[in-house]
Motif scaffolding. Structure first.
Motif, PDB file in Angstrom:
ATOM      1  N   ARG A   1       0.698  -1.206  -0.185  1.00 60.37           N
ATOM      2  CA  ARG A   1      -0.014  -0.069   0.163  1.00 60.37           C
ATOM      3  C   ARG A   1       1.028   1.382  -0.193  1.00 60.37           C
ATOM      4  NH1 ARG A   1      -4.654   0.179   3.110  1.00 60.37           N
ATOM      5  NH2 ARG A   1      -5.055   2.128   1.930  1.00 60.37           N
ATOM      6  N   GLY A   2       0.880   1.883  -1.058  1.00 60.79           N
ATOM      7  CA  GLY A   2       1.826   3.203  -1.300  1.00 60.79           C
ATOM      8  C   GLY A   2       3.261   2.919  -0.891  1.00 60.79           C
ATOM      9  N   LYS A   3       3.714   3.474  -0.027  1.00 57.98           N
ATOM     10  CA  LYS A   3       5.234   3.118   0.474  1.00 57.98           C
ATOM     11  C   LYS A   3       5.422   2.004   1.597  1.00 57.98           C
ATOM     12  CE  LYS A   3       5.752   6.935   1.986  1.00 57.98           C
ATOM     13  NZ  LYS A   3       6.401   8.422   2.584  1.00 57.98           N
ATOM     14  N   PHE A   4       4.348   1.345   1.660  1.00 52.86           N
ATOM     15  CA  PHE A   4       4.415   0.313   2.765  1.00 52.86           C
ATOM     16  C   PHE A   4       4.164  -1.156   2.313  1.00 52.86           C
ATOM     17  CE2 PHE A   4       3.595   4.216   4.499  1.00 52.86           C
ATOM     18  CZ  PHE A   4       4.110   4.346   6.030  1.00 52.86           C
ATOM     19  N   ILE A   5       4.846  -2.106   2.798  1.00 55.66           N
ATOM     20  CA  ILE A   5       4.715  -3.607   2.522  1.00 55.66           C
ATOM     21  C   ILE A   5       4.483  -4.237   3.834  1.00 55.66           C
ATOM     22  CG2 ILE A   5       6.943  -3.776   2.252  1.00 55.66           C
ATOM     23  CD1 ILE A   5       6.392  -5.673  -0.170  1.00 55.66           C
ATOM     24  N   LEU A   6       3.754  -5.502   3.660  1.00 53.02           N
ATOM     25  CA  LEU A   6       3.431  -6.280   4.863  1.00 53.02           C
ATOM     26  C   LEU A   6       4.296  -7.624   4.784  1.00 53.02           C
ATOM     27  CD1 LEU A   6       1.892  -6.155   7.584  1.00 53.02           C
ATOM     28  CD2 LEU A   6      -0.012  -6.945   6.495  1.00 53.02           C
ATOM     29  N   GLU A   7       4.850  -8.111   5.780  1.00 54.84           N
ATOM     30  CA  GLU A   7       5.220  -9.355   5.828  1.00 54.84           C
ATOM     31  C   GLU A   7       4.624 -10.288   6.899  1.00 54.84           C
ATOM     32  OE1 GLU A   7       9.402 -12.211   6.424  1.00 54.84           O
ATOM     33  OE2 GLU A   7       9.518 -10.014   6.691  1.00 54.84           O
ATOM     34  N   THR A   8       3.666 -11.319   6.541  1.00 63.59           N
ATOM     35  CA  THR A   8       2.926 -11.867   7.286  1.00 63.59           C
ATOM     36  C   THR A   8       2.065 -13.036   6.564  1.00 63.59           C
ATOM     37  OG1 THR A   8       1.513 -12.087   9.367  1.00 63.59           O
ATOM     38  CG2 THR A   8       0.927 -10.405   7.608  1.00 63.59           C
ATOM     39  N   HIS A   9       1.817 -14.032   7.352  1.00 61.48           N
ATOM     40  CA  HIS A   9       0.810 -14.985   6.832  1.00 61.48           C
ATOM     41  C   HIS A   9      -0.629 -14.780   7.820  1.00 61.48           C
ATOM     42  CE1 HIS A   9       3.804 -16.903   4.466  1.00 61.48           C
ATOM     43  NE2 HIS A   9       4.669 -17.352   5.481  1.00 61.48           N
ATOM     44  N   ASN A  10      -0.918 -14.055   8.562  1.00 66.65           N
ATOM     45  CA  ASN A  10      -1.816 -13.702   9.272  1.00 66.65           C
ATOM     46  C   ASN A  10      -2.936 -13.112   8.362  1.00 66.65           C
ATOM     47  OD1 ASN A  10      -3.797 -12.189  11.158  1.00 66.65           O
ATOM     48  ND2 ASN A  10      -2.791 -13.653  12.494  1.00 66.65           N
ATOM     49  N   GLU A  11      -3.936 -13.798   7.982  1.00 64.10           N
ATOM     50  CA  GLU A  11      -4.871 -13.151   7.554  1.00 64.10           C
ATOM     51  C   GLU A  11      -5.751 -11.789   7.921  1.00 64.10           C
ATOM     52  OE1 GLU A  11      -5.980 -13.822   3.981  1.00 64.10           O
ATOM     53  OE2 GLU A  11      -4.150 -15.342   4.180  1.00 64.10           O
ATOM     54  N   LYS A  12      -5.859 -11.689   9.216  1.00 64.42           N
ATOM     55  CA  LYS A  12      -6.392 -10.600   9.968  1.00 64.42           C
ATOM     56  C   LYS A  12      -5.432  -9.478   9.651  1.00 64.42           C
ATOM     57  CE  LYS A  12      -9.660  -8.645  12.134  1.00 64.42           C
ATOM     58  NZ  LYS A  12     -10.849  -8.168  11.415  1.00 64.42           N
ATOM     59  N   ALA A  13      -4.165  -9.657   9.808  1.00 63.75           N
ATOM     60  CA  ALA A  13      -3.299  -8.689   9.922  1.00 63.75           C
ATOM     61  C   ALA A  13      -3.249  -7.902   8.475  1.00 63.75           C
ATOM     62  CB  ALA A  13      -1.802  -9.139   9.962  1.00 63.75           C
ATOM     63  N   ILE A  14      -3.408  -8.916   7.420  1.00 64.81           N
ATOM     64  CA  ILE A  14      -3.559  -8.597   5.950  1.00 64.81           C
ATOM     65  C   ILE A  14      -4.804  -7.721   5.711  1.00 64.81           C
ATOM     66  CG2 ILE A  14      -3.697  -9.290   3.641  1.00 64.81           C
ATOM     67  CD1 ILE A  14      -1.960 -11.698   4.456  1.00 64.81           C
ATOM     68  N   GLU A  15      -5.841  -8.285   6.194  1.00 68.04           N
ATOM     69  CA  GLU A  15      -6.922  -7.361   6.289  1.00 68.04           C
ATOM     70  C   GLU A  15      -6.987  -5.965   6.824  1.00 68.04           C
ATOM     71  OE1 GLU A  15     -11.617  -7.629   8.141  1.00 68.04           O
ATOM     72  OE2 GLU A  15     -10.776  -9.482   7.673  1.00 68.04           O
ATOM     73  N   ILE A  16      -6.526  -5.898   7.959  1.00 72.92           N
ATOM     74  CA  ILE A  16      -6.284  -4.541   8.654  1.00 72.92           C
ATOM     75  C   ILE A  16      -5.464  -3.670   7.844  1.00 72.92           C
ATOM     76  CG2 ILE A  16      -5.272  -3.526  10.664  1.00 72.92           C
ATOM     77  CD1 ILE A  16      -6.182  -6.378  12.619  1.00 72.92           C
ATOM     78  N   PHE A  17      -4.261  -4.239   7.514  1.00 73.99           N
ATOM     79  CA  PHE A  17      -3.311  -3.390   6.646  1.00 73.99           C
ATOM     80  C   PHE A  17      -3.722  -2.863   5.312  1.00 73.99           C
ATOM     81  CE2 PHE A  17      -0.474  -3.541   2.930  1.00 73.99           C
ATOM     82  CZ  PHE A  17       0.536  -2.536   3.475  1.00 73.99           C
ATOM     83  N   ASN A  18      -4.826  -3.726   4.594  1.00 79.27           N
ATOM     84  CA  ASN A  18      -5.666  -3.303   3.359  1.00 79.27           C
ATOM     85  C   ASN A  18      -6.752  -2.289   3.533  1.00 79.27           C
ATOM     86  OD1 ASN A  18      -3.889  -4.519   1.433  1.00 79.27           O
ATOM     87  ND2 ASN A  18      -5.244  -6.916   1.852  1.00 79.27           N
ATOM     88  N   ASN A  19      -7.339  -2.278   4.874  1.00 81.21           N
ATOM     89  CA  ASN A  19      -8.436  -1.376   5.250  1.00 81.21           C
ATOM     90  C   ASN A  19      -7.825   0.002   5.732  1.00 81.21           C
ATOM     91  OD1 ASN A  19     -10.470  -2.918   3.947  1.00 81.21           O
ATOM     92  ND2 ASN A  19     -10.087  -4.328   5.846  1.00 81.21           N
ATOM     93  N   VAL A  20      -6.438   0.281   5.985  1.00 76.03           N
ATOM     94  CA  VAL A  20      -6.104   1.576   6.372  1.00 76.03           C
ATOM     95  C   VAL A  20      -6.418   2.515   5.596  1.00 76.03           C
ATOM     96  CG1 VAL A  20      -4.068   2.914   7.313  1.00 76.03           C
ATOM     97  CG2 VAL A  20      -4.216   0.376   8.173  1.00 76.03           C
ATOM     98  N   LYS A  21      -6.940   3.726   6.061  1.00 79.62           N
ATOM     99  CA  LYS A  21      -7.358   4.860   5.237  1.00 79.62           C
ATOM    100  C   LYS A  21      -6.499   6.204   5.607  1.00 79.62           C
ATOM    101  CE  LYS A  21     -11.782   3.251   4.119  1.00 79.62           C
ATOM    102  NZ  LYS A  21     -11.506   2.363   3.258  1.00 79.62           N
TER     103      LYS A  21
END
Length: 131
Positions: free
Chosen positions: A111-131
């Protein structure tokens, strides 16, 4: 004739200002916004603190973000899964890093200048929904 030139000048100014003021929503994303989203998610977050303290993402706990060319990062756990959030100087630098470390980073959400490393689906969902 004077009205024509005045009207043309106004139209040109409107086009210039509308073109310069457009911004991408990902330009507004910051590390603090992501951390706040994870802290407010209600998930079981741990940053290696004692059990007496409230669990939250500790901004001072850093992964080895320099090894993948990032400028900053945080590391924490959601449940039993490790979550690493990296910040790059630009989206172009993320793309370069993903290309350099292919296939390791190819599935990490960006997302923009940020990248997430995890296999946790909830963490990915939170990351994708940040506004």
């Amino acid at each position: 004739m004077k009205k024509f030139w005045s009207g043309l000048l106004i139209v040109c100014l409107l086009l210039v200002f509308s073109g310069c003021s457009s911004s991408n929503e990902t330009d507004d994303l910051t590390m603090d916004k992501f951390i706040e989203a994870f802290n407010n998610s209600g998930e079981d977050i741990s940053s290696g603190m004692s059990s007496d303290e409230k669990d939250f993402v500790d901004k001072e706990k850093k992964p080895m973000y320099q090894m993948i060319g990032a400028k900053d990062g945080v590391i924490f756990d959601i449940g039993k899964d490790v979550v690493k959030l990296y910040e790059y100087e630009s989206n172009a630098k993320i793309k370069k890093a993903v290309k350099s470390f292919d296939p390791l980073m190819e599935d990490w959400p960006i997302r923009g200048k940020f990248i997430l490393e995890t296999h946790n689906e909830k963490a990915i969902e939170i990351f994708n929904n940040v506004k």
